[in-house]
Design a protein around this motif. Structure first.
Motif, PDB file in Angstrom:
ATOM      1  N   LEU A  11     -33.138  13.782  20.646  1.00 25.33           N
ATOM      2  CA  LEU A  11     -32.370  14.592  19.701  1.00 25.33           C
ATOM      3  C   LEU A  11     -31.933  15.913  20.322  1.00 25.33           C
ATOM      4  CD1 LEU A  11     -34.267  13.869  16.381  1.00 25.33           C
ATOM      5  CD2 LEU A  11     -32.072  12.954  17.142  1.00 25.33           C
ATOM      6  N   TRP A  12     -32.769  16.512  21.169  1.00 24.36           N
ATOM      7  CA  TRP A  12     -32.377  17.737  21.854  1.00 24.36           C
ATOM      8  C   TRP A  12     -31.230  17.484  22.830  1.00 24.36           C
ATOM      9  CZ3 TRP A  12     -33.043  22.377  20.264  1.00 24.36           C
ATOM     10  CH2 TRP A  12     -34.161  22.733  19.531  1.00 24.36           C
ATOM     11  N   VAL A  13     -31.268  16.370  23.536  1.00 24.27           N
ATOM     12  CA  VAL A  13     -30.188  16.052  24.481  1.00 24.27           C
ATOM     13  C   VAL A  13     -28.891  15.781  23.720  1.00 24.27           C
ATOM     14  CG1 VAL A  13     -29.407  14.414  26.232  1.00 24.27           C
ATOM     15  CG2 VAL A  13     -31.755  15.230  26.274  1.00 24.27           C
ATOM     16  N   VAL A  14     -28.970  15.062  22.613  1.00 25.96           N
ATOM     17  CA  VAL A  14     -27.779  14.804  21.794  1.00 25.96           C
ATOM     18  C   VAL A  14     -27.214  16.125  21.261  1.00 25.96           C
ATOM     19  CG1 VAL A  14     -26.958  13.767  19.641  1.00 25.96           C
ATOM     20  CG2 VAL A  14     -28.368  12.429  21.201  1.00 25.96           C
ATOM     21  N   ALA A  15     -28.088  17.012  20.809  1.00 31.94           N
ATOM     22  CA  ALA A  15     -27.630  18.319  20.321  1.00 31.94           C
ATOM     23  C   ALA A  15     -26.970  19.121  21.440  1.00 31.94           C
ATOM     24  CB  ALA A  15     -28.799  19.097  19.729  1.00 31.94           C
ATOM     25  N   ALA A  16     -27.539  19.067  22.642  1.00 36.57           N
ATOM     26  CA  ALA A  16     -26.938  19.762  23.781  1.00 36.57           C
ATOM     27  C   ALA A  16     -25.576  19.175  24.129  1.00 36.57           C
ATOM     28  CB  ALA A  16     -27.879  19.695  24.988  1.00 36.57           C
ATOM     29  N   LEU A  17     -25.457  17.846  24.058  1.00 33.71           N
ATOM     30  CA  LEU A  17     -24.164  17.203  24.316  1.00 33.71           C
ATOM     31  C   LEU A  17     -23.108  17.648  23.309  1.00 33.71           C
ATOM     32  CD1 LEU A  17     -24.758  13.478  25.291  1.00 33.71           C
ATOM     33  CD2 LEU A  17     -23.264  15.077  26.421  1.00 33.71           C
ATOM     34  N   ILE A  18     -23.478  17.700  22.049  1.00 33.75           N
ATOM     35  CA  ILE A  18     -22.543  18.129  21.013  1.00 33.75           C
ATOM     36  C   ILE A  18     -22.124  19.575  21.259  1.00 33.75           C
ATOM     37  CG2 ILE A  18     -22.297  18.606  18.542  1.00 33.75           C
ATOM     38  CD1 ILE A  18     -24.133  16.162  18.085  1.00 33.75           C
ATOM     39  N   LEU A  19     -23.071  20.420  21.650  1.00 38.88           N
ATOM     40  CA  LEU A  19     -22.751  21.815  21.947  1.00 38.88           C
ATOM     41  C   LEU A  19     -21.792  21.922  23.127  1.00 38.88           C
ATOM     42  CD1 LEU A  19     -23.291  24.842  21.399  1.00 38.88           C
ATOM     43  CD2 LEU A  19     -25.139  24.671  23.080  1.00 38.88           C
ATOM     44  N   VAL A  20     -22.072  21.181  24.192  1.00 36.38           N
ATOM     45  CA  VAL A  20     -21.213  21.210  25.380  1.00 36.38           C
ATOM     46  C   VAL A  20     -19.802  20.744  25.041  1.00 36.38           C
ATOM     47  CG1 VAL A  20     -20.815  20.063  27.607  1.00 36.38           C
ATOM     48  CG2 VAL A  20     -23.048  21.026  27.077  1.00 36.38           C
ATOM     49  N   TYR A  21     -19.701  19.625  24.323  1.00 43.14           N
ATOM     50  CA  TYR A  21     -18.379  19.118  23.956  1.00 43.14           C
ATOM     51  C   TYR A  21     -17.661  20.066  22.999  1.00 43.14           C
ATOM     52  CZ  TYR A  21     -19.257  14.566  26.120  1.00 43.14           C
ATOM     53  OH  TYR A  21     -19.498  13.549  27.003  1.00 43.14           O
ATOM     54  N   SER A  22     -18.396  20.719  22.114  1.00 41.31           N
ATOM     55  CA  SER A  22     -17.784  21.660  21.174  1.00 41.31           C
ATOM     56  C   SER A  22     -17.198  22.865  21.906  1.00 41.31           C
ATOM     57  CB  SER A  22     -18.806  22.134  20.144  1.00 41.31           C
ATOM     58  OG  SER A  22     -19.274  21.064  19.386  1.00 41.31           O
ATOM     59  N   ILE A  23     -17.973  23.433  22.820  1.00 41.40           N
ATOM     60  CA  ILE A  23     -17.485  24.589  23.581  1.00 41.40           C
ATOM     61  C   ILE A  23     -16.290  24.189  24.437  1.00 41.40           C
ATOM     62  CG2 ILE A  23     -18.080  26.222  25.403  1.00 41.40           C
ATOM     63  CD1 ILE A  23     -20.948  26.214  24.280  1.00 41.40           C
ATOM     64  N   GLU A  24     -16.387  23.029  25.081  1.00 40.77           N
ATOM     65  CA  GLU A  24     -15.278  22.571  25.922  1.00 40.77           C
ATOM     66  C   GLU A  24     -14.009  22.357  25.100  1.00 40.77           C
ATOM     67  OE1 GLU A  24     -14.532  19.264  29.334  1.00 40.77           O
ATOM     68  OE2 GLU A  24     -15.435  18.574  27.453  1.00 40.77           O
ATOM     69  N   SER A  25     -14.133  21.740  23.935  1.00 38.00           N
ATOM     70  CA  SER A  25     -12.961  21.506  23.086  1.00 38.00           C
ATOM     71  C   SER A  25     -12.359  22.818  22.614  1.00 38.00           C
ATOM     72  CB  SER A  25     -13.331  20.641  21.887  1.00 38.00           C
ATOM     73  OG  SER A  25     -13.674  19.353  22.310  1.00 38.00           O
ATOM     74  N   LEU A  26     -13.198  23.756  22.272  1.00 34.96           N
ATOM     75  CA  LEU A  26     -12.712  25.063  21.844  1.00 34.96           C
ATOM     76  C   LEU A  26     -11.936  25.747  22.966  1.00 34.96           C
ATOM     77  CD1 LEU A  26     -12.720  27.346  19.701  1.00 34.96           C
ATOM     78  CD2 LEU A  26     -14.787  28.180  20.819  1.00 34.96           C
ATOM     79  N   LEU A  27     -12.493  25.719  24.171  1.00 28.35           N
ATOM     80  CA  LEU A  27     -11.815  26.362  25.296  1.00 28.35           C
ATOM     81  C   LEU A  27     -10.511  25.657  25.657  1.00 28.35           C
ATOM     82  CD1 LEU A  27     -14.867  27.236  27.573  1.00 28.35           C
ATOM     83  CD2 LEU A  27     -13.508  28.778  26.155  1.00 28.35           C
ATOM     84  N   LEU A  28     -10.494  24.331  25.591  1.00 28.37           N
ATOM     85  CA  LEU A  28      -9.262  23.601  25.904  1.00 28.37           C
ATOM     86  C   LEU A  28      -8.195  23.815  24.840  1.00 28.37           C
ATOM     87  CD1 LEU A  28     -10.671  20.201  27.227  1.00 28.37           C
ATOM     88  CD2 LEU A  28      -9.522  21.984  28.549  1.00 28.37           C
ATOM     89  N   ALA A  29      -8.595  23.890  23.583  1.00 25.13           N
ATOM     90  CA  ALA A  29      -7.627  24.047  22.500  1.00 25.13           C
ATOM     91  C   ALA A  29      -7.006  25.440  22.489  1.00 25.13           C
ATOM     92  CB  ALA A  29      -8.285  23.759  21.157  1.00 25.13           C
ATOM     93  N   LYS A  30      -7.681  26.425  23.036  1.00 22.63           N
ATOM     94  CA  LYS A  30      -7.119  27.774  23.038  1.00 22.63           C
ATOM     95  C   LYS A  30      -6.453  28.138  24.367  1.00 22.63           C
ATOM     96  CE  LYS A  30     -10.643  30.954  24.393  1.00 22.63           C
ATOM     97  NZ  LYS A  30     -10.153  32.260  24.493  1.00 22.63           N
ATOM     98  N   ASP A  31      -6.354  27.188  25.279  1.00 23.77           N
ATOM     99  CA  ASP A  31      -5.724  27.427  26.572  1.00 23.77           C
ATOM    100  C   ASP A  31      -4.206  27.464  26.409  1.00 23.77           C
ATOM    101  OD1 ASP A  31      -5.095  27.673  29.225  1.00 23.77           O
ATOM    102  OD2 ASP A  31      -5.802  25.686  29.804  1.00 23.77           O
ATOM    103  N   ILE A  32      -3.623  28.631  26.553  1.00 24.34           N
ATOM    104  CA  ILE A  32      -2.191  28.800  26.327  1.00 24.34           C
ATOM    105  C   ILE A  32      -1.363  28.088  27.401  1.00 24.34           C
ATOM    106  CG2 ILE A  32      -1.946  30.983  27.590  1.00 24.34           C
ATOM    107  CD1 ILE A  32      -0.315  30.187  24.228  1.00 24.34           C
ATOM    108  N   GLY A  33      -1.881  27.995  28.608  1.00 28.68           N
ATOM    109  CA  GLY A  33      -1.163  27.297  29.677  1.00 28.68           C
ATOM    110  C   GLY A  33      -1.012  25.813  29.380  1.00 28.68           C
ATOM    111  N   GLN A  34      -2.088  25.209  28.884  1.00 29.40           N
ATOM    112  CA  GLN A  34      -2.021  23.791  28.512  1.00 29.40           C
ATOM    113  C   GLN A  34      -1.070  23.576  27.352  1.00 29.40           C
ATOM    114  OE1 GLN A  34      -5.788  22.038  27.524  1.00 29.40           O
ATOM    115  NE2 GLN A  34      -5.815  20.843  29.408  1.00 29.40           N
ATOM    116  N   LEU A  35      -1.094  24.492  26.393  1.00 30.52           N
ATOM    117  CA  LEU A  35      -0.193  24.384  25.243  1.00 30.52           C
ATOM    118  C   LEU A  35       1.260  24.475  25.679  1.00 30.52           C
ATOM    119  CD1 LEU A  35       0.385  24.244  22.212  1.00 30.52           C
ATOM    120  CD2 LEU A  35       0.076  26.721  22.126  1.00 30.52           C
TER     121      LEU A  35
END
Length: 132
Positions: A11-35
């Motif tokens: 459960l800790w590893v799954v929670a860490a995975l969700i956190l990693v994917y959440s931060i990554e998605s947030l950073l990718l979605a706010k990347d103005i160059g990619q947009l």
């Protein structure tokens, strides 16, 4: 409901995975160059955000399903079919992540490491407690 150490680790590893994917998605979605690159191809902002939301959902689906089944297992030992199905699903998820080839992102490496850790934790032998 008390959880075994193995269930807690999972459960800790799954929670860490969700956190990693959440931060990554947030950073990718706010990347103005990619947009800007995305809009230059004729797409809209809404489709850009939808793309990142779908990618996030696909990343977390299998680990969340595995975490939920692991939580409700009630100290029962997994059978070979359970281990086989989730090993294949987690393996495919890992290979799909490797196929994304985002070598510049530290989240790429962390998520692969956590997925491998989930597969290892699923397939390692649990010490026998003497109970049936």
């Amino acid at each position: 409901m008390t959880l075994t150490k193995r269930q807690q680790k999972t459960l800790w590893v799954v929670a860490a995975l969700i956190l990693v994917y959440s931060i990554e998605s947030l950073l990718l979605a706010k990347d103005i160059g990619q947009l800007q690159n995305f809009e230059a191809q004729g797409y809209t902002f809404d489709s850009f955000i939808l793309l990142h939301m779908m990618q996030y959902a696909m990343h977390v689906f299998v680990p969340i399903v595995y975490g939920i089944t692991n939580f409700f297992r009630n100290k029962r030992k997994e059978g070979i079919v359970f281990r086989g199905v989730f090993s294949v699903l987690l393996g495919i998820t890992t290979l799909a992540r490797v196929g994304e080839r985002q070598f510049r992102s530290p989240f790429f490496y962390i998520s692969i490491l956590l997925l491998i850790l989930l597969i290892y934790n699923l397939n390692k032998d649990e010490p026998s407690t003497g109970e049936l």
